[in-house]
Design an enzyme around this catalytic site. Structure first.
Site, PDB file in Angstrom:
ATOM      1  N   ASN A   9      42.493  33.915  47.880  1.00 15.19           N
ATOM      2  CA  ASN A   9      43.408  34.934  47.355  1.00 15.19           C
ATOM      3  C   ASN A   9      43.427  34.763  45.836  1.00 15.19           C
ATOM      4  O   ASN A   9      44.044  33.826  45.330  1.00 15.19           O
ATOM      5  CB  ASN A   9      44.812  34.726  47.942  1.00 15.19           C
ATOM      6  CG  ASN A   9      45.846  35.637  47.292  1.00 15.19           C
ATOM      7  OD1 ASN A   9      45.495  36.603  46.618  1.00 15.19           O
ATOM      8  ND2 ASN A   9      47.114  35.329  47.488  1.00 15.19           N
ATOM      9  N   TRP A  10      42.724  35.678  45.166  1.00 15.46           N
ATOM     10  CA  TRP A  10      42.635  35.555  43.705  1.00 15.46           C
ATOM     11  C   TRP A  10      43.949  35.897  43.015  1.00 15.46           C
ATOM     12  O   TRP A  10      44.079  35.715  41.818  1.00 15.46           O
ATOM     13  CB  TRP A  10      41.539  36.484  43.170  1.00 15.46           C
ATOM     14  CG  TRP A  10      40.136  36.047  43.464  1.00 15.46           C
ATOM     15  CD1 TRP A  10      39.742  35.012  44.271  1.00 15.46           C
ATOM     16  CD2 TRP A  10      38.931  36.636  42.963  1.00 15.46           C
ATOM     17  NE1 TRP A  10      38.372  34.931  44.292  1.00 15.46           N
ATOM     18  CE2 TRP A  10      37.848  35.915  43.494  1.00 15.46           C
ATOM     19  CE3 TRP A  10      38.657  37.714  42.113  1.00 15.46           C
ATOM     20  CZ2 TRP A  10      36.514  36.220  43.211  1.00 15.46           C
ATOM     21  CZ3 TRP A  10      37.333  38.041  41.837  1.00 15.46           C
ATOM     22  CH2 TRP A  10      36.274  37.293  42.376  1.00 15.46           C
ATOM     23  N   LYS A  11      44.900  36.479  43.745  1.00 11.22           N
ATOM     24  CA  LYS A  11      46.135  37.008  43.143  1.00 11.22           C
ATOM     25  C   LYS A  11      45.766  37.920  41.969  1.00 11.22           C
ATOM     26  O   LYS A  11      44.706  38.544  42.006  1.00 11.22           O
ATOM     27  CB  LYS A  11      47.046  35.854  42.706  1.00 11.22           C
ATOM     28  CG  LYS A  11      47.263  34.828  43.821  1.00 11.22           C
ATOM     29  CD  LYS A  11      48.438  33.955  43.548  1.00 11.22           C
ATOM     30  CE  LYS A  11      48.450  32.795  44.511  1.00 11.22           C
ATOM     31  NZ  LYS A  11      49.779  32.269  44.740  1.00 11.22           N
ATOM     32  N   HIS A  97      52.229  38.807  52.128  1.00 12.18           N
ATOM     33  CA  HIS A  97      52.234  37.566  51.332  1.00 12.18           C
ATOM     34  C   HIS A  97      53.658  37.331  50.811  1.00 12.18           C
ATOM     35  O   HIS A  97      54.379  38.279  50.489  1.00 12.18           O
ATOM     36  CB  HIS A  97      51.244  37.690  50.161  1.00 12.18           C
ATOM     37  CG  HIS A  97      50.971  36.389  49.479  1.00 12.18           C
ATOM     38  ND1 HIS A  97      51.839  35.857  48.557  1.00 12.18           N
ATOM     39  CD2 HIS A  97      49.950  35.505  49.601  1.00 12.18           C
ATOM     40  CE1 HIS A  97      51.347  34.697  48.139  1.00 12.18           C
ATOM     41  NE2 HIS A  97      50.201  34.458  48.764  1.00 12.18           N
ATOM     42  N   GLU A  99      54.714  36.467  48.043  1.00  5.94           N
ATOM     43  CA  GLU A  99      54.982  37.064  46.722  1.00  5.94           C
ATOM     44  C   GLU A  99      55.329  38.545  46.869  1.00  5.94           C
ATOM     45  O   GLU A  99      56.163  39.078  46.134  1.00  5.94           O
ATOM     46  CB  GLU A  99      53.775  36.839  45.796  1.00  5.94           C
ATOM     47  CG  GLU A  99      53.681  35.371  45.375  1.00  5.94           C
ATOM     48  CD  GLU A  99      52.282  34.883  45.020  1.00  5.94           C
ATOM     49  OE1 GLU A  99      51.379  35.702  44.796  1.00  5.94           O
ATOM     50  OE2 GLU A  99      52.105  33.651  44.972  1.00  5.94           O
ATOM     51  N   GLU A 169      52.122  30.103  55.631  1.00  4.55           N
ATOM     52  CA  GLU A 169      52.207  29.719  54.224  1.00  4.55           C
ATOM     53  C   GLU A 169      53.655  29.374  53.872  1.00  4.55           C
ATOM     54  O   GLU A 169      54.438  30.278  53.526  1.00  4.55           O
ATOM     55  CB  GLU A 169      51.734  30.862  53.327  1.00  4.55           C
ATOM     56  CG  GLU A 169      50.291  31.239  53.515  1.00  4.55           C
ATOM     57  CD  GLU A 169      49.692  31.796  52.229  1.00  4.55           C
ATOM     58  OE1 GLU A 169      48.693  31.246  51.769  1.00  4.55           O
ATOM     59  OE2 GLU A 169      50.257  32.745  51.667  1.00  4.55           O
ATOM     60  N   GLY A 175      51.403  27.563  45.322  1.00  4.69           N
ATOM     61  CA  GLY A 175      51.287  27.455  43.873  1.00  4.69           C
ATOM     62  C   GLY A 175      52.134  26.353  43.262  1.00  4.69           C
ATOM     63  O   GLY A 175      52.319  26.304  42.047  1.00  4.69           O
ATOM     64  N   SER A 214      48.811  25.361  48.346  1.00  4.51           N
ATOM     65  CA  SER A 214      48.267  24.253  47.551  1.00  4.51           C
ATOM     66  C   SER A 214      47.154  23.482  48.273  1.00  4.51           C
ATOM     67  O   SER A 214      47.062  22.259  48.137  1.00  4.51           O
ATOM     68  CB  SER A 214      49.395  23.316  47.108  1.00  4.51           C
ATOM     69  OG  SER A 214      50.312  24.013  46.278  1.00  4.51           O
ATOM     70  N   GLY A 235      44.820  29.971  47.297  1.00  4.82           N
ATOM     71  CA  GLY A 235      45.145  30.680  46.059  1.00  4.82           C
ATOM     72  C   GLY A 235      44.416  30.064  44.877  1.00  4.82           C
ATOM     73  O   GLY A 235      43.221  30.300  44.659  1.00  4.82           O
ATOM     74  N   GLY A 236      45.116  29.250  44.110  1.00  5.24           N
ATOM     75  CA  GLY A 236      44.581  28.693  42.862  1.00  5.24           C
ATOM     76  C   GLY A 236      43.181  28.096  42.990  1.00  5.24           C
ATOM     77  O   GLY A 236      42.307  28.355  42.150  1.00  5.24           O
TER      78      GLY A 236
HETATM   79  C1  PEP Z   1      48.347  31.844  48.204  1.00 10.75           C
HETATM   80  O1  PEP Z   1      48.367  32.509  47.186  1.00 10.75           O
HETATM   81  O2  PEP Z   1      48.330  32.399  49.305  1.00 10.75           O
HETATM   82  C2  PEP Z   1      48.317  30.386  48.097  1.00 10.75           C
HETATM   83  C3  PEP Z   1      48.323  29.667  49.186  1.00 10.75           C
HETATM   84  O3  PEP Z   1      48.294  29.881  46.826  1.00 10.75           O
HETATM   85  P1  PEP Z   1      47.994  28.351  46.402  1.00 10.75           P
HETATM   86  O4  PEP Z   1      46.781  27.908  47.180  1.00 10.75           O
HETATM   87  O5  PEP Z   1      47.724  28.423  44.931  1.00 10.75           O
HETATM   88  O6  PEP Z   1      49.193  27.558  46.750  1.00 10.75           O
END
Ligand code: PEP
Length: 251
Positions: A9-11, A97, A99, A169, A175, A214, A235-236
């Site tokens: 997930n590039w966000k 998600h 967010e 999640e 994040g 994470s 994500g990251g």
């Molecule tokens: C996400 O954006 O779905 C996510 C899990 O982010 P991260 O891996 O950065 O915690």
């Protein structure tokens, strides 16, 4: 054996130049059309779908979007429909998600409508659910995730999960650098599979349940070794080719 998936997930990150480098490194790392134990996908911002489709053509990496409208078409300025995503060749779309739920006020009902719109257009929804830190500390994790799952299953039916992916999640792990332990993830995944099995055992058994929050190369193997953790939503770490490739390898 259940399908395994690692989805990035590039966000709201990227640029044409940065994307080109990242995508080429992923293709080189995974091999054109090469077979892997886990499927791999990237979910990118809308404007980059065309670039991603071109760059990943002929590779084993699928792609998708991070959101869609619950409406089919019409006067919805700024929205993007499931049909548009399908036309671009998207296979996946992230739905619900945290967010989107927290920052854009998406209710369970709206998430359910988006989930239905994705399926109606032949897209595979990656449905995200997870509890806040406050809910976990209050001992309400199972109640929260069960309600989030139930909101979908009650409207779409358990059968609708057959062509879907579920992502657990925990909001407190996204994040933040704070990951759920492999045991914590397994506990919730097994709970969710059990809940769904009460409605349809074969759908529950076949459903890929990803963990997100994470995930990094350093903790992926322990998480993915759990019997009900079928891959990850990343994500990251999906923005760093080396990290993402190592996570795919761990799956
Ligand atoms: C996400 O954006 O779905 C996510 C899990 O982010 P991260 O891996 O950065 O915690």
């Amino acid at each position: 054996m259940r399908a395994r998936l690692v989805a990035g997930n590039w966000k709201m990150h990227g640029s044409r130049q940065a994307n080109a480098g990242l995508l080429d490194a992923l293709v080189a790392g995974l091999g054109k059309g090469g077979a892997q134990a886990a499927r791999c996908a990237v979910c990118v911002p809308f404007p980059y779908l065309e670039q991603v489709a071109a760059r990943l053509a002929g590779s084993s990496i699928a792609w998708g979007a991070q959101n869609l409208s619950e409406h089919a078409a019409g006067a919805y300025t700024g929205e993007v429909s499931g049909a548009m995503l399908a036309e671009f060749g998207c296979r996946y779309v992230i739905v619900g998600h945290s967010e989107r739920r927290q920052l854009f006020g998406e209710s369970d009902a709206r998430v359910a409508a988006k989930f239905a719109a994705a399926r109606a257009n032949g897209l595979t929804p990656i449905l995200c659910i997870g509890e806040t830190l406050e809910a976990r500390e209050a001992g309400r994790t199972e109640a929260v995730v069960a309600a989030q799952l139930e909101a979908i299953v009650a409207t779409a039916g358990a059968e609708a999960m057959r062509n879907a992916v579920l992502a657990y999640e925990p909001v407190w792990a996204i994040g933040t650098g704070r990951t759920a332990s492999a045991e914590q993830a397994q506990e919730v995944h097994a709970f969710l599979r059990g809940r769904l099995a009460q409605r349809d055992a074969s759908v529950a058994q076949a459903l890929p349940i990803l963990y997100g929050g994470s995930v990094k190369a350093a903790n992926a193997a322990a998480l993915f070794a759990m019997p009900d953790v079928d891959g990850g939503l990343i994500g990251g770490a999906s923005l760093v080719a080396e990290e993402f490739l190592a996570i795919v390898a761990a799956a």
